[in-house]
Every structure is written in structure tokens, then in C-alpha cells.
Write a protein that holds these residues in place. Structure first.
Motif, short mmCIF file in Angstrom:
data_model
loop_
_atom_site.label_atom_id
_atom_site.label_comp_id
_atom_site.label_asym_id
_atom_site.label_seq_id
_atom_site.Cartn_x
_atom_site.Cartn_y
_atom_site.Cartn_z
N VAL A 66 -28.34 -11.52 23.13
CA VAL A 66 -28.02 -12.68 23.25
C VAL A 66 -26.68 -13.21 23.21
O VAL A 66 -25.94 -12.61 22.77
CB VAL A 66 -28.96 -13.50 22.32
N VAL A 72 -31.78 -13.04 17.38
CA VAL A 72 -33.28 -12.65 17.72
C VAL A 72 -33.88 -11.91 16.74
O VAL A 72 -33.22 -10.80 16.25
CB VAL A 72 -33.16 -11.98 19.18
N LEU A 363 -31.81 -13.19 27.09
CA LEU A 363 -32.25 -12.27 26.07
C LEU A 363 -32.44 -10.89 27.10
O LEU A 363 -33.34 -10.88 27.92
CB LEU A 363 -33.40 -12.68 25.51
N SER A 388 -35.88 -23.54 18.42
CA SER A 388 -35.93 -22.21 18.92
C SER A 388 -36.56 -21.92 20.09
O SER A 388 -37.67 -22.68 20.47
CB SER A 388 -36.18 -21.37 17.50
N TYR A 400 -41.22 -13.11 19.77
CA TYR A 400 -39.64 -12.83 19.49
C TYR A 400 -39.29 -14.43 19.29
O TYR A 400 -39.69 -15.23 20.00
CB TYR A 400 -38.73 -11.94 20.41
N ARG A 401 -38.45 -14.57 18.53
CA ARG A 401 -37.86 -15.68 18.31
C ARG A 401 -36.22 -15.94 18.39
O ARG A 401 -35.54 -15.11 17.71
CB ARG A 401 -38.13 -16.41 16.61
N VAL A 402 -35.72 -16.59 19.25
CA VAL A 402 -34.40 -16.77 19.47
C VAL A 402 -33.69 -18.19 18.90
O VAL A 402 -34.07 -19.23 19.02
CB VAL A 402 -34.00 -16.69 20.81
#
Length: 406
Positions: A66, A72, A363, A388, A400-402
Motif C-alpha cells: 500500500v 493493511v 492495494l 478506513s 481486509y482493512r486499509v
């Protein structure tokens, strides 16, 4: 009707269509006349390459890339086949699983960026698109549209059927919905096929309905499969990213970024990309390609062919740097109809003065082993209330969490 027939040499008086293994240009030595008075000839290099599937191990997740300042991590895992997502104003995360026929509620109660609880809150066969409007959850399956009341704890009341006669699905069963600034519901209906004249005029369209399911109309047509769409937060204009036609070669048809306007025709199946003719299907009746082209609204931008765009979300949160405001994130599911894989990532679509100007990777890293394998095919994107970005993968059942942590 002329159709694409995979890996078969078909000769007729009117059409010669070949899938070859040539390394030359994908679309060469072609003759595509305006009418059937002359033969149509085209040679295309068609490929199938599906990367091997690997697990989303900690080692694989750690090598995801990222931009600087972003992180991430897994928000949730072991979810089955999570697809589309929507987040309520209270931070409840809802995700559909079309294969299981359910809508799940995920909650991160302590704010650590990981969901601690998962609960099935609706069971609807082929549930896919989700949208929240006026405190109610809208859920669209293949032919049905439902609405359910939302409780304070995030659970849903019994879904009520609003519509039960949406078009048959065929190749593209991925209905998606969203409410526009006008308070109307917009519902994307994909084509039943790769490339063909549709008997049902509602296929390959964007429909518009009232919130109770009434007043249904075709808002725009000629859209092969626009899963991801939304309204720019500053201009209020509707943008969507459409899947291109398969079996036109490695570099065709590019994915289209369209400004979707009422009454517009975006060309599928006869016109694609920058106004090119599709040799497989000719406009019906006495209409020529050139005449159909004059009726077609061409894309504002294009993206790499076969990347397979899925959900799209404009960034309106307050966590990312200010320059991300008004840009869109798009999940690229990834190719199969190409000699080398593309997609398998999230991209950022930059907007300037309300207009899209370029794509950047955001990503990446889901393709591994020198692009011979992957551990995610991405589907949904959503902006969490904390700012996020959530991204769903229905291959390994991960969200997924960025986050931005400079």
C-alpha cells in the motif's frame, strides 16, 4: 445470430472467426464491413490462464503493498464467500454471500480494526447487492429485491419482497444497488451473455426505481456489467466502471469508465472501447455499425482489459490524506481470459474538477509466485465510519482493512 465459439474454427460465408496462439497483435488483419453485403474476417488470440489459488497466510498478507503511511490487515476471515459490503452510520458492517444466500453483520466493538463478532442477519437466496436508505436495508438477489427494517443492535427485521421479476441472470447474476442524490434507487442488471442481442431490454442496463420498487424504468443501456457505480460527492454525477467483452484478445476489450446519464446508450454489444466494431455481433435490422456508433456514448477513460472491475466507492472519510477526497477505489477481481494475469488488486481512480484523470495502484500483492498464483479475488469495497477502507475477497473468505497511520 453470430456467437463466439471457444477454441473452435468456424467458417461460414459471412464470418471467419479464429482463436489462435499467435504472439502477434490480438486484433489484426481484420475486415469488419458496415453490412452483411461483404464477409467479416477477424483473427484473435484467445487465452485462458487462471492463477493457482493459495491461502491467505500471515506471510502472504504481510507482503501486500500500500502507499507510504498506510497499513493493511485482516478485518475478518473465515467468512465463506463475502461479496458486496455496506456500512451503517453506526459502524455496523454488512456483507453479502451470494453462494450461501445470506447477509452477515460484522462488528468491531473495541475499535482495534478487527471484527470481534459475526452474525447472519438475513437469509435470501443469491443475496448480492446491499444499500442503506432512510434507515432500511435494501437487498437485491437475481430476480428479487427486498427491504428490511434495521434494529438498533444492527440486526434486521424480516425482509419484505418489493420486486420479483427482475431479468434472468445468465452469465452476470451480480445485481448491485445504490440510492442517488435524487432519492431514487439505481439497480445494475448485467448481460446474460458475453456478447449477444438481448431479448429482454432490461438486461445490460442501469434501472431506476422508487424506494418502494415502483416506477421502474431503464435509466441507461448498453452496459455489459456495471457492478461498481456511484455519485461523485462534489458534482453529484453518476460514474460506473463496466466489464469489457471477453474473447477479443489480451488487450481488448478494455474496461470502461462511463459517466452514466439518463437515456444514454453505451454501445454493448455492437460498439466497444473508443468506438470499435465488435465483429461477433452486428446491429440488427438495417442499422449499420456507423449508425449505431452515432447513438453510442463512449467511455471517458479505459483500464486494462480483463482486469474485471467490481465494487467502486468514492472516498468521503476523514482518515486518509486530503488529496484522497473525491477519488474512487475500485476492486479489480482479476483476469482469466488473458495470457498473463492482470487485476487482483485495488486501484485508486483520481478525479480532478469532478472528472476522472488516471488510475494508480493502491492495494497490490495478491498475485504471488511470479504471477503464477493468487490468494484473493477481490469483490467489494466500502468506506468504514472510521475512514478506513474495507475490501472483500470471496476466494479465501477475508475482508481486509486499509488504514492510514503516518
Amino acid at each position: 445470430m453470430k456467437t463466439w465459439i471457444k477454441s473452435t474454427l468456424v467458417l461460414s460465408a459471412l464470418t471467419i472467426f479464429v482463436f489462435s496462439c499467435s504472439d502477434d497483435d490480438d486484433f489484426w488483419d481484420s475486415m469488419i464491413p458496415e453490412t452483411d453485403d461483404d464477409p467479416t474476417t477477424s483473427q484473435v488470440a484467445g487465452y485462458v490462464f487462471k492463477p493457482a489459488t493459495m491461502p491467505a497466510t500471515d506471510a502472504n498478507v504481510q507482503q501486500l503493498e500500500v502507499p507510504a503511511g498506510f497499513t493493511v490487515q485482516k478485518f475478518a476471515e473465515d467468512l465463506g464467500h463475502p461479496r458486496m459490503m455496506v456500512v451503517s452510520s453506526t459502524g455496523h458492517v454488512y456483507v453479502s454471500d451470494r453462494e450461501a444466500g445470506e447477509v452477515m453483520l460484522l462488528q468491531d466493538t473495541n475499535g482495534d480494526g478487527i471484527a470481534e463478532s459475526e452474525e447472519t442477519v438475513a437469509n435470501i437466496r443469491h443475496a448480492h447487492g446491499l444499500s442503506i436508505h432512510n434507515g432500511r436495508m435494501y437487498i437485491v438477489a437475481i430476480r428479487e429485491l427486498y427491504v428490511a427494517d434495521m434494529n438498533m443492535d444492527g440486526t434486521l427485521g424480516q425482509p419484505q419482497l418489493l420486486v420479483n421479476d427482475l431479468p434472468d441472470a445468465g452469465q452476470h447474476p451480480n445485481r448491485t444497488i445504490a440510492f442517488g442524490p435524487d432519492g431514487m434507487m439505481y439497480l445494475s442488471v448485467g448481460s446474460t451473455c458475453n456478447s449477444c442481442p438481448e431479448p429482454n431490454p432490461e438486461n445490460a442496463t442501469m434501472l431506476r426505481l422508487s424506494s418502494d420498487g415502483s416506477d421502474r424504468e431503464i435509466f441507461a443501456e448498453g452496459l455489459r456489467n456495471t457492478i461498481g457505480f456511484g455519485w461523485h460527492p462534489e458534482t453529484g454525477e453518476l460514474w460506473g466502471i463496466d466489464h469489457g467483452i471477453d474473447w477479443l484478445g489480451d488487450t481488448e476489450q478494455k474496461e470502461e469508465v462511463n459517466k452514466i446519464e439518463e437515456g444514454a446508450n453505451y454501445g454493448w454489444p455492437y460498439i466497444y472501447g473508443e468506438g470499435k466494431y465488435n465483429p461477433s455481433d452486428r446491429p440488427q435490422g438495417d442499422t449499420t455499425y456507423e449508425q449505431y456508433l452515432q447513438l453510442t456514448t463512449l467511455p471517458v477513460m479505459t483500464y486494462t482489459a480483463h482486469a474485471a472491475p467490481m465494487a467502486m466507492a468514492f472516498y468521503t472519510g476523514d482518515q486518509f490524506p486530503a488529496e484522497y477526497q473525491g477519488d474512487a477505489f475500485v476492486a479489480m477481481r482479476g483476469s482469466w481470459n488473458r495470457s498473463t494475469p492482470v487485476g487482483y488488486k485495488v486501484v485508486r481512480l483520481h478525479f480532478e474538477n469532478g472528472q476522472p484523470v488516471r488510475f494508480d495502484d493502491f492495494l497490490t500483492g495478491f498475485l504471488i509466485n511470479d504471477n503464477r498464483a493468487h490468494f484473493a479475488r477481490l469483490a467489494g469495497v466500502a468506506i468504514h465510519t472510521d475512514g478506513s477502507l474495507l475490501v472483500s475477497d470471496d476466494t479465501n473468505g477475508v475482508i481486509y482493512r486499509v488504514a492510514y497511520q503516518p
